[in-house]
Design an enzyme around this catalytic site. Sequence first.
Site, PDB file in Angstrom:
ATOM      1  N   GLU A  85       0.821  -1.212   0.000  1.00 36.50           N
ATOM      2  CA  GLU A  85       0.000   0.000   0.000  1.00 36.50           C
ATOM      3  C   GLU A  85       0.855   1.263   0.000  1.00 36.50           C
ATOM      4  O   GLU A  85       0.533   2.233  -0.688  1.00 36.50           O
ATOM      5  CB  GLU A  85      -0.943  -0.004   1.206  1.00 36.50           C
ATOM      6  N   ASP A 123      -4.158 -10.317  -8.504  1.00 37.08           N
ATOM      7  CA  ASP A 123      -4.476  -9.368  -9.570  1.00 37.08           C
ATOM      8  C   ASP A 123      -3.321  -8.563 -10.157  1.00 37.08           C
ATOM      9  O   ASP A 123      -2.923  -8.758 -11.305  1.00 37.08           O
ATOM     10  CB  ASP A 123      -5.601  -8.422  -9.114  1.00 37.08           C
ATOM     11  N   GLU A 144     -18.856  -6.582  -4.335  1.00 35.95           N
ATOM     12  CA  GLU A 144     -17.450  -6.924  -4.121  1.00 35.95           C
ATOM     13  C   GLU A 144     -17.078  -8.216  -4.832  1.00 35.95           C
ATOM     14  O   GLU A 144     -15.957  -8.375  -5.308  1.00 35.95           O
ATOM     15  CB  GLU A 144     -17.161  -7.030  -2.625  1.00 35.95           C
ATOM     16  N   GLU A 189     -12.180  -0.648 -10.513  1.00 32.41           N
ATOM     17  CA  GLU A 189     -11.681  -1.577 -11.538  1.00 32.41           C
ATOM     18  C   GLU A 189     -12.574  -1.686 -12.771  1.00 32.41           C
ATOM     19  O   GLU A 189     -12.079  -1.821 -13.903  1.00 32.41           O
ATOM     20  CB  GLU A 189     -11.473  -2.972 -10.911  1.00 32.41           C
ATOM     21  N   THR A 223      -0.981   0.525 -10.332  1.00 29.54           N
ATOM     22  CA  THR A 223      -2.244  -0.084  -9.932  1.00 29.54           C
ATOM     23  C   THR A 223      -3.074   0.826  -9.037  1.00 29.54           C
ATOM     24  O   THR A 223      -4.189   0.461  -8.661  1.00 29.54           O
ATOM     25  CB  THR A 223      -1.994  -1.459  -9.265  1.00 29.54           C
TER      26      THR A 223
END
Length: 619
Positions: free
Chosen positions: A241, A374, A483, A508, A594
């Site tokens: 993160e 991902d 989700e 996304e 990302t």
Amino acid sequence: DAGSKHKVSMVFRKLPGVSASGMGLRLSQKFVFLLFLSGLVTLCFGALFFLPDSVRLKRIFLSKTETPPVTVGSGSENDAREHLKRPKDQEHPLSRKPDLSLSRSRAESVSERATVVDHHGADTDTFSYAKFKRCLLKPPLGRDYGKPSDPNTNERREKVKEMMKFAWDNYKLYAWGKNELRPLTRNGHLGNMFGGLKGASIIDSLDTLYIMGLMDEYNDAKEWVQTSLDLNSNGEASLFEVNIRYVGGLLSAYYLTGEEVFKSKVLELGEKLLPAFNTPTGIPRGVINLGSGTSWSWGWASAGSSILAEFGTLHLEFVHLSELSANPIYTEKVMNIRKLLNKIEKPHGLYPNFLSPVSGNWVQHHVSIGGLGDSFYEYLIKSFLMSDKTDGDAKKMYYSALEAIEANLVQKSPGGLTYMAEWRGGILDHKMGHLACFSGGMIGIGADDGVPEKRQHYLDLAAEITHTCHESYTRSATKLGPEAFRFDGGGEATATRLSDRYYILRPEVIESYMYMWRLTHDPKYREWGWEAVEALEQHCRVEAGFSGIRDVYTTTASHDNMQQSFFLSETLKYLYLLFSDDDLLPLEDWVFNTEAHPLPIIRKSCLQDEATQDKTVAE
């Protein structure tokens, strides 16, 4: 001394057949006792300091200021340097050379590897912002900030800009300096993901504000970075993160603006992340104390493992850290990860989500294109694109992985929807997460560079997956997606479990709309994006910001009281780009990390040509 003798006497007193004074010991008894004692000491210290997963015990004995040595993993220096040769640049007159001096606790341990190699003069190790700008094919902000000529499209774009200003103004009013805004209670949220770092929403918003032309807001954000972004925290941070939000956000802000403060801050922060790689394999652990440098794996991760989507989502940012600092260590770290992944066996060509940073082996065979997996795949194709299509390893790994994904995970529902299932030791779980909906855009941007005869196939697959994700939105009462959604039990593209029904302002699906618009200019993608804007406005906008909702299948909103920083960085940015002309952050020059932070394509040949021309002029 008397105290020591007393301790020895107490030990002897507990051994059968030995007098308190110890005088009654025979030679053989003394030998056996000393052998036993030395074995006990060795066992204790070995358990504390040499077993692979003893990092939590080490944290007890290491002071807060003591830092373990920074070491480079087993990857070859030469491999990394061949991949990323530094340009021999003159220093840009508006940019001072970055301070590469390390804190005293780490300086000696990295000095040998951190030394810049191949010097041909004092200006070799500097990054020239002017040369970087000249190597872009197009202006980053395009013609008039990418303003579309169509009035209706421009009106929609202006609406997205208003949403960003509304979200930002409320963050500034109620949560300034905190990580995120709680819009219902009108206060700030710090959380525990960032190790004591603050201002996540500020860092995540810098590039969004800049490309939208919200310059007063951008200048407020820049001033906060200059005066209040304190990187000397001592908390436990997610390496992943902090990298995608803080490192990515600061890198992007620097490349877009040339402001020196962003470069100096990101290089300072990048150095603090290096100790996470101090493992037997060089695979970093997921959590790092930014002050002490100690690191450990997530408590919930299987058997102390590292997560594929975390250690596999560092490459773009770390290559740029090497680019700006002229220090190859960052590239060496991520190239070592790639080297290990190339070496180990992949079940059916797939990459499981859990890997031991100690043994370098897979811990269990769970494969997902959604959470936990991902962005690893995303960073393979984007590493290839960001290298100006010179990174052959990344290209080979991406297309091999995509082939395995198609063979094992891509499914077609009875209703004709294409989706990505999850794989658990050979058994398919017919579930697709919202996080996996990025894959439509990923497959789309990779369509041009695979086998030529598969180009249309990849574009079709990208469109089919994006369509499925759009269906997950249209099949809910709020027109926002859950989700996770399933394709068994009679339902398709809908959440069947209460725990999967929430929407937390995720980007996304909209991300894939943006890429598919850029690739095909099919107007349906802009229409789908506008549907999302209307749904966000109706169900997520509250008096003091935007909030996620707990159930997308009911129009009686139950808000979660959180305006996520990625809503500002990703969701609103992708919507704005969707309604902008393609010359705003053109894909010929920029790759998005990302967290949707744009990073420039590194054109080594251009940078080297620029350096050669400068040298010729100087002579």
